[in-house]
Design an enzyme around this catalytic site. Structure first.
Site, PDB file in Angstrom:
ATOM      1  N   ASP A 124       0.866  -1.185   0.000  1.00 24.06           N
ATOM      2  CA  ASP A 124       0.000   0.000   0.000  1.00 24.06           C
ATOM      3  C   ASP A 124       0.897   1.227   0.000  1.00 24.06           C
ATOM      4  OD1 ASP A 124      -1.861   2.036   0.456  1.00 24.06           O
ATOM      5  OD2 ASP A 124      -3.031   0.857   1.875  1.00 24.06           O
ATOM      6  N   ARG A 126      -0.166   4.420  -0.393  1.00 23.18           N
ATOM      7  CA  ARG A 126      -0.926   5.656  -0.218  1.00 23.18           C
ATOM      8  C   ARG A 126      -0.329   6.563   0.851  1.00 23.18           C
ATOM      9  NH1 ARG A 126      -6.866   3.185   0.356  1.00 23.18           N
ATOM     10  NH2 ARG A 126      -5.638   1.541   1.349  1.00 23.18           N
TER      11      ARG A 126
END
Length: 197
Positions: A124, A126
């Site tokens: 991930d 983000r």
């Protein structure tokens, strides 16, 4: 955020005010805030931080739960007031083209974490600093957060935003996303109940 602009946005869920927050790097792909009702900075504001998912949000893909989370969040915030932040970080930050590459790897037997790693990305990628900047723009310091993702909780807490309540956002699984949801729970720590998967 001097370049921020806003306008009235009536939707099937209710009436919002839409705010555009362009960045220097991506002036034509701004992060978005949809605000329902008046935001009282003295209270805990209902908040959903949602990362862009073209396949789920627009094309109603059953491979994920993103589109259903989006509609459930907008419906809930329209009813109760709050802010919905739409972050332009497709595919957990790897971009749409790479996400579709990851889809192909999943069809060969990998889960979402393995596929991203195989492509040279983190599971991930983000970053929630843009969401923090938007909350700061509105003077919001306390939130009720619609999420299952502990990374979002940690990011806000590190930025000094108090999480007064976490509201689960659990979508029933289907044959196409059952493994995806189990991977989010078991490998990424998402707060999803075992009995529903």
């Amino acid at each position: 955020m001097d370049s921020t602009v806003s306008a009235f946005l009536p939707t099937q869920y209710g009436e919002f005010k839409i705010f555009s927050f362009p960045s220097v790097e991506h002036p034509n792909y701004p992060d978005i805030a949809l605000v329902s009702g008046e935001l009282n900075a003295q209270q805990a504001i209902l908040l959903r931080m949602h990362s862009e998912c073209l396949t789920g949000d627009v094309f109603a893909s059953k491979r994920c739960d993103c589109g259903q989370q989006l509609t459930a969040s907008l419906d809930f915030i329209a009813k109760h007031g709050g802010i919905f932040i739409y972050l332009r970080q497709e595919g957990r930050g790897i971009g749409l083209h790479s996400k579709i590459k990851a889809y192909h790897k999943q069809e060969l037997g990998m889960d979402t974490v393995e596929a991203n790693t195989e492509l040279g990305f983190l599971p991930d990628q983000r970053d929630y600093s843009a969401a923090v900047n938007i909350l700061n723009y509105f003077g919001i310091r306390q939130v009720q957060l619609l999420t299952n993702n502990p990374d979002k909780i940690h990011a806000l807490e590190l930025a000094g935003i108090q999480i007064m309540d976490r509201i689960p956002l659990v979508i029933a699984s289907n044959p196409y996303n059952d493994h995806y949801l189990k991977t989010k729970r078991d490998k990424m720590g998402h707060l999803l109940p075992h009995q529903d998967l």
